[in-house]
Write a protein that holds these residues in place. Structure first.
Motif, PDB file in Angstrom:
ATOM      1  N   ILE A 138       0.792  -1.103   0.238  1.00  0.00           N
ATOM      2  CA  ILE A 138      -0.022   0.021  -0.001  1.00  0.00           C
ATOM      3  C   ILE A 138       0.750   1.134   0.211  1.00  0.00           C
ATOM      4  N   ALA A 139       0.444   2.095  -0.847  1.00  0.00           N
ATOM      5  CA  ALA A 139       0.937   3.711  -0.741  1.00  0.00           C
ATOM      6  C   ALA A 139       0.023   4.527  -0.445  1.00  0.00           C
ATOM      7  N   VAL A 140       0.288   5.257   0.722  1.00  0.00           N
ATOM      8  CA  VAL A 140      -0.602   6.452   1.495  1.00  0.00           C
ATOM      9  C   VAL A 140      -0.336   7.645   0.886  1.00  0.00           C
ATOM     10  N   VAL A 141      -1.368   8.414   0.525  1.00  0.00           N
ATOM     11  CA  VAL A 141      -1.369   9.976   0.183  1.00  0.00           C
ATOM     12  C   VAL A 141      -2.249  10.440   1.179  1.00  0.00           C
ATOM     13  N   GLY A 142      -1.614  11.485   2.036  1.00  0.00           N
ATOM     14  CA  GLY A 142      -2.403  12.116   2.939  1.00  0.00           C
ATOM     15  C   GLY A 142      -2.165  11.694   4.318  1.00  0.00           C
ATOM     16  N   LEU A 143      -1.404  12.170   5.031  1.00  0.00           N
ATOM     17  CA  LEU A 143      -1.126  11.761   6.584  1.00  0.00           C
ATOM     18  C   LEU A 143      -1.612  12.705   7.583  1.00  0.00           C
ATOM     19  N   GLY A 144      -2.991  13.164   7.439  1.00  0.00           N
ATOM     20  CA  GLY A 144      -3.651  13.917   8.325  1.00  0.00           C
ATOM     21  C   GLY A 144      -4.404  13.442   9.447  1.00  0.00           C
ATOM     22  N   GLN A 145      -5.697  13.829   9.734  1.00  0.00           N
ATOM     23  CA  GLN A 145      -6.245  13.507  11.002  1.00  0.00           C
ATOM     24  C   GLN A 145      -6.783  11.883  10.558  1.00  0.00           C
ATOM     25  N   CYS A 196       3.075   9.798   1.145  1.00  0.00           N
ATOM     26  CA  CYS A 196       3.244  11.105   0.661  1.00  0.00           C
ATOM     27  C   CYS A 196       2.178  12.034   1.400  1.00  0.00           C
ATOM     28  N   ASP A 197       3.061  13.231   1.714  1.00  0.00           N
ATOM     29  CA  ASP A 197       2.041  14.517   2.236  1.00  0.00           C
ATOM     30  C   ASP A 197       2.715  15.596   1.750  1.00  0.00           C
ATOM     31  N   SER A 198       1.921  16.661   1.454  1.00  0.00           N
ATOM     32  CA  SER A 198       2.551  17.546   0.800  1.00  0.00           C
ATOM     33  C   SER A 198       3.252  18.510   1.968  1.00  0.00           C
ATOM     34  N   ASN A 199       2.781  18.270   3.390  1.00  0.00           N
ATOM     35  CA  ASN A 199       3.401  18.820   4.434  1.00  0.00           C
ATOM     36  C   ASN A 199       4.536  17.769   5.125  1.00  0.00           C
ATOM     37  N   ALA A 200       5.618  18.230   4.873  1.00  0.00           N
ATOM     38  CA  ALA A 200       6.752  17.317   5.730  1.00  0.00           C
ATOM     39  C   ALA A 200       6.690  17.052   6.846  1.00  0.00           C
ATOM     40  N   GLU A 201       6.067  17.982   7.674  1.00  0.00           N
ATOM     41  CA  GLU A 201       5.975  17.606   9.188  1.00  0.00           C
ATOM     42  C   GLU A 201       4.854  16.270   9.464  1.00  0.00           C
ATOM     43  N   ARG A 202       4.113  16.240   8.560  1.00  0.00           N
ATOM     44  CA  ARG A 202       3.165  14.962   8.709  1.00  0.00           C
ATOM     45  C   ARG A 202       3.811  13.780   8.429  1.00  0.00           C
ATOM     46  N   LEU A 203       4.909  13.836   7.186  1.00  0.00           N
ATOM     47  CA  LEU A 203       5.718  12.839   6.984  1.00  0.00           C
ATOM     48  C   LEU A 203       6.549  12.425   8.214  1.00  0.00           C
ATOM     49  N   GLY A 234      10.891   1.026   6.482  1.00  0.00           N
ATOM     50  CA  GLY A 234      11.799   1.097   5.115  1.00  0.00           C
ATOM     51  C   GLY A 234      10.844   1.691   4.207  1.00  0.00           C
ATOM     52  N   ALA A 235       9.712   2.348   4.194  1.00  0.00           N
ATOM     53  CA  ALA A 235       8.708   2.976   3.526  1.00  0.00           C
ATOM     54  C   ALA A 235       9.389   4.270   2.784  1.00  0.00           C
ATOM     55  N   ALA A 236       9.027   4.607   1.592  1.00  0.00           N
ATOM     56  CA  ALA A 236       9.604   5.566   0.902  1.00  0.00           C
ATOM     57  C   ALA A 236       8.707   6.652   1.185  1.00  0.00           C
ATOM     58  N   MET A 237       9.291   7.868   1.763  1.00  0.00           N
ATOM     59  CA  MET A 237       8.614   9.193   2.024  1.00  0.00           C
ATOM     60  C   MET A 237       8.612  10.253   1.432  1.00  0.00           C
ATOM     61  N   THR A 238       7.605  11.100   0.652  1.00  0.00           N
ATOM     62  CA  THR A 238       7.909  12.156   0.102  1.00  0.00           C
ATOM     63  C   THR A 238       6.840  13.189  -0.138  1.00  0.00           C
ATOM     64  N   THR A 239       7.194  14.375  -0.448  1.00  0.00           N
ATOM     65  CA  THR A 239       6.361  15.204  -0.231  1.00  0.00           C
ATOM     66  C   THR A 239       5.588  15.316  -1.911  1.00  0.00           C
ATOM     67  N   SER A 240       6.169  14.662  -2.784  1.00  0.00           N
ATOM     68  CA  SER A 240       5.695  14.914  -4.083  1.00  0.00           C
ATOM     69  C   SER A 240       4.775  13.809  -4.602  1.00  0.00           C
ATOM     70  N   LEU A 241       3.589  13.850  -5.059  1.00  0.00           N
ATOM     71  CA  LEU A 241       2.594  12.837  -5.337  1.00  0.00           C
ATOM     72  C   LEU A 241       3.119  12.245  -6.959  1.00  0.00           C
ATOM     73  N   ASP A 242       3.762  12.998  -7.599  1.00  0.00           N
ATOM     74  CA  ASP A 242       4.338  12.621  -8.617  1.00  0.00           C
ATOM     75  C   ASP A 242       5.311  11.593  -8.445  1.00  0.00           C
ATOM     76  N   GLU A 243       6.170  11.858  -7.376  1.00  0.00           N
ATOM     77  CA  GLU A 243       7.131  10.843  -6.962  1.00  0.00           C
ATOM     78  C   GLU A 243       6.560   9.563  -6.721  1.00  0.00           C
TER      79      GLU A 243
END
Ligand SMILES: NC(=O)c1ccc[n+]([C@@H]2O[C@H](COP(=O)([O-])OP(=O)(O)OC[C@H]3O[C@@H](n4cnc5c(N)ncnc54)[C@H](O)[C@@H]3O)[C@@H](O)[C@H]2O)c1
Length: 361
Positions: free
Chosen positions: A14-21, A42-49, A58-67
């Motif tokens: 699974i890949a997750v986009v959006g790590l908010g509430q 992925c979250d556009s807000n690095a603090e949520r990562l 070992g999951a990849a963490m990114t602020t870029s949805l394209d990535e």
């Protein structure tokens, strides 16, 4: 191309986009599930990562949805971004060749909903909408009891939500920002966002809705800003069963809860008795979560899993069953979610136009 289904003999990636509430409720069941591996986030807000980095190994963490969308070896992308972004982000996930799970409500507009359904079909991808209420064990049991016929035919559905500002967890201020913004065009936090759950449950109980009427008021909570309550929706299913939902704002009432703090009731009246679910998000008045009334006696259920996270845990299990090919019932699939959206928007339109009954056909 989306991953070939069913997926057997290896974990679901699974890949997750959006790590908010809502990630706080969605991610723990993934992390606890032996058949699930979170491979990217992925979250556009690095603090949520940073909030989730220690839990993700070992999951990849990114602020870029394209990535994230370019990463190989992803089976399904779980999208947990604000609802106004569901259409755009969801379509990008599908066009990138991934299966998609999307939070409820499927979208803010029918146009976005239809774009999602079309992209899923065009790309041969699974589209699942996460609706945790239809996995909440007391509601699952309630539905089984009604369907068993032991109380006679169902003749009415009564639902109630009391929202409050006290109790439960501290919701991220950013989650409120976009929710409050939504209220401005009449698709607000208490009716559009929350009553989605109740209409989803109603259609899961009794099938499609044929007519609906909404009467939606407003309550100023801070100067210049109002929430969409008190509100009432009343509707009729194609099978003739009538239902009502009342939404009330009781700002200073305290509800015990480990999660969201609204008090919710769902009661189905049948010809010979009734069955009532006494809590969903909050613990309410600490009554048993499910009670049956029949022939002058009350039967209570005290051992059902009924915490505010129980529906999320059961939904995750179901998602794994779907991807493993162990069930063909997606729950909720795109078409079911679209019907809930159509009914909800019709209820809102009827209120905006002066509380006239709206027929869906
Ligand atoms: N099932 C439920 O009971 C339930 C409860 C609450 C919220 N929800 C749903 O979950 C969704 C998210 O709500 P929330 O309360 O978590 O909101 P939130 O604002 O707390 O979280 C959204 C997250 O998405 C990130 N984000 C925004 N745009 C992004 C983008 N383009 N790419 C990557 N990340 C991006 C934000 O930085 C934020 O961390 C909504 O659709 C909401 O309706 C469902």
């Amino acid at each position: 191309m989306p991953a070939a289904l069913p997926i057997r003999n290896r974990p679901i990636r699974i890949a997750v986009v959006g790590l908010g509430q809502i990630a706080e409720l969605m991610l723990p069941p993934y992390l606890a599930h032996p058949d699930v591996e979170i491979v990217a986030a992925c979250d556009s807000n690095a603090e949520r990562l940073d909030r989730w980095r220690p839990a993700f190994g070992g999951a990849a963490m990114t602020t870029s949805l394209d990535e994230l969308l370019a990463m190989p070896d992803v089976d399904i992308v779980d999208v947990l971004v604000p609802t106004p972004l569901h259409g755009d982000v969801g379509v990008r996930v599908l066009e990138a060749g991934h299966h998609l799970q999307l939070q409820k409500p499927i979208a803010r507009t029918l146009e976005d909903c239809d774009r999602l359904l079309a992209a899923a079909t065009a790309n041969g991808a699974l589209l699942r909408v996460l609706e945790d209420y239809v996995f909440f064990p007391p509601l699952v049991r309630l539905r089984e009891i009604v369907r068993s016929g032991e109380l006679g035919d169902a003749v009415g559905l009564h639902m109630k939500v009391v929202n409050t500002g006290r109790g439960g967890w501290d919701v991220l201020p950013t989650a409120y920002e976009w929710q409050l913004e939504q209220t401005k065009d009449g698709r607000g936090m208490l009716v559009f966002d929350h009553a989605w759950h109740q209409l989803a449950v109603a259609t899961w109980f009794f099938g499609p809705i044929r007519s609906i009427v909404g009467w939606i008021g407003e309550t100023e909570v801070v100067p210049g800003f109002a929430l969409d309550a008190p509100a009432t929706l009343a509707w009729e299913h194609h099978n003739g069963l009538r239902a009502t939902l009342d939404i009330t704002l009781a700002v200073d009432t305290y509800w015990k809860s480990d999660f969201y703090s609204c008090d919710e009731r769902v009661e189905v009246t049948c010809a010979r008795g009734s069955v009532r679910c006494n809590r969903i998000s909050a613990a309410g008045r600490q009554e048993p979560s499910l009670e049956i009334y029949k022939d002058g006696e009350v039967r209570s259920f005290h051992t059902l899993a009924d915490g505010g996270d129980a529906g999320f845990i059961a939904s995750t299990q179901h998602m794994v069953h779907v991807l493993r090919g162990e069930t063909s019932e997606v729950v909720m699939d795109g078409a079911s979610a679209r019907h809930v959206l159509v009914a909800l928007l019709a209820g809102l339109d009827s209120s905006a136009d002066g509380v006239h009954l709206r027929h869906l056909d």
